[in-house]
Design an enzyme around this catalytic site. Sequence first.
Site, mmCIF file in Angstrom:
data_model
loop_
_atom_site.group_PDB
_atom_site.id
_atom_site.type_symbol
_atom_site.label_atom_id
_atom_site.label_comp_id
_atom_site.label_asym_id
_atom_site.label_seq_id
_atom_site.Cartn_x
_atom_site.Cartn_y
_atom_site.Cartn_z
ATOM 1 N N LYS A 51 22.826 8.644 -17.800
ATOM 2 C CA LYS A 51 23.433 9.748 -17.470
ATOM 3 C C LYS A 51 23.399 10.910 -18.677
ATOM 4 O O LYS A 51 22.984 12.055 -18.699
ATOM 5 C CB LYS A 51 24.753 9.853 -16.824
ATOM 6 C CG LYS A 51 24.810 9.567 -15.480
ATOM 7 C CD LYS A 51 24.279 10.593 -14.431
ATOM 8 C CE LYS A 51 24.762 10.132 -13.035
ATOM 9 N NZ LYS A 51 24.392 11.313 -12.076
ATOM 10 N N SER A 300 21.568 1.088 -13.916
ATOM 11 C CA SER A 300 21.895 2.406 -14.496
ATOM 12 C C SER A 300 23.097 2.555 -15.513
ATOM 13 O O SER A 300 23.160 3.448 -16.069
ATOM 14 C CB SER A 300 22.185 3.331 -13.012
ATOM 15 O OG SER A 300 23.231 2.777 -12.384
#
Length: 406
Positions: A51, A300
């Site tokens: 992110k 992720s």
Amino acid sequence: MMTMEHFEEAVEAVKRVTAPTKLVYSKFFSEQTGNKVYLKPENMQVTGAYKIRGAYYKISTLTEEERSRGLITASAGNHAQGVAYAAKEYGCKAVIVMPTTTPLIKVNRTKSYGAEVVLYGNVYDEACEYALKLAEEEGYTFIHPFDDETVATGQGTIAMELFKELPTVDIILAPVGGGGLLAGVSTLAKMLNPNIKVIGVEPEGASCMKASLAEGKVVTLPSVDTIADGTAVKTPGAHIFPYIQENVDEIMTVSDKELIVCFLDMIENHKMVVENSGLLTVAALKQLKCQGKKVVAIMSGGNMDVITMASVVQQGLILRERIFTFSVLLPDKPGELVHVASIIAENQGNVIRLDHNQFVSINRNSAVELTITLEAFGPEHKHKILKALEDAGYAPNVVAPKAMYQ
């Protein structure tokens, strides 16, 4: 718009704050699936997740006036840290609204980057509504965690990196929450190779993207229920949805049970901590209906608190039948406990926990209940131990194991 020019600009921008996450070839998962499996370990990123890419690139494109008003976002944790880190780099204020269910490690790390954290709502969608309200009231600049083409462009830089390392990749698997990562990665991947297959992977209990693609429009799930907190989203992004419709070949879903077992596989075979949302792609590898392909699974993030980690490991061992609990009724006389223990020892069982209750019955021939939690090598070893006890005249009854950490 997500264009090649913007992707190239984003690649240069994120280099200032990201760590290199080189592809890791997985012999274990390759042998399991019959494909050549490579892992993209974004769990090793500076903030513990991908992110930081989208957050930093987005903030780099803002005007000085927009940054000076202060930034606000909503996040289940990883985007929060990305925005907090990027805001610190630019010297501007950051307010992060996080669901009350957010793991403590994500809350504390977000605060450690200097952000103000507000806990609100049970899921991301509720936190986002509150963040938008605060943005309007206080004049903050809102940074959406996924429904923003600039943010998605930053996330898509992952595709550029993996293509440079593995130009002949056939399939890319990307986790899906709101869809920002999938939109960015799939759009750039198709620009670089129109024949590549891009697959999104969602939790079964929060499959908003699969439902939306089936309807041909963005839909909102009535509720979400998954241990993959980072992808527990009820409504996917409307702005990035068309990119996913155009560039994504398939959406797969994974159960919580599959994630739990996958966490154990990752720890034991790759010595890496990957959070549940980050494991979606790895858990989905066995669903691929192909052989001999080069597959990249994007992991992720790895921001998982130790309490959750301990629970997931325990449940994984139980699901793999490497930990099990059984009870037996014994005559109330000396030597019976030793006899049971000797049978277990002879069959290489390892006792984790033992409860000895002498008051279950007034019948002295079966007055003692012995409940034992054992560690075994797997299902075959478990059944071997139980069979040995049966052959010795006992009637072991397998029961749900008690929590190991009480």
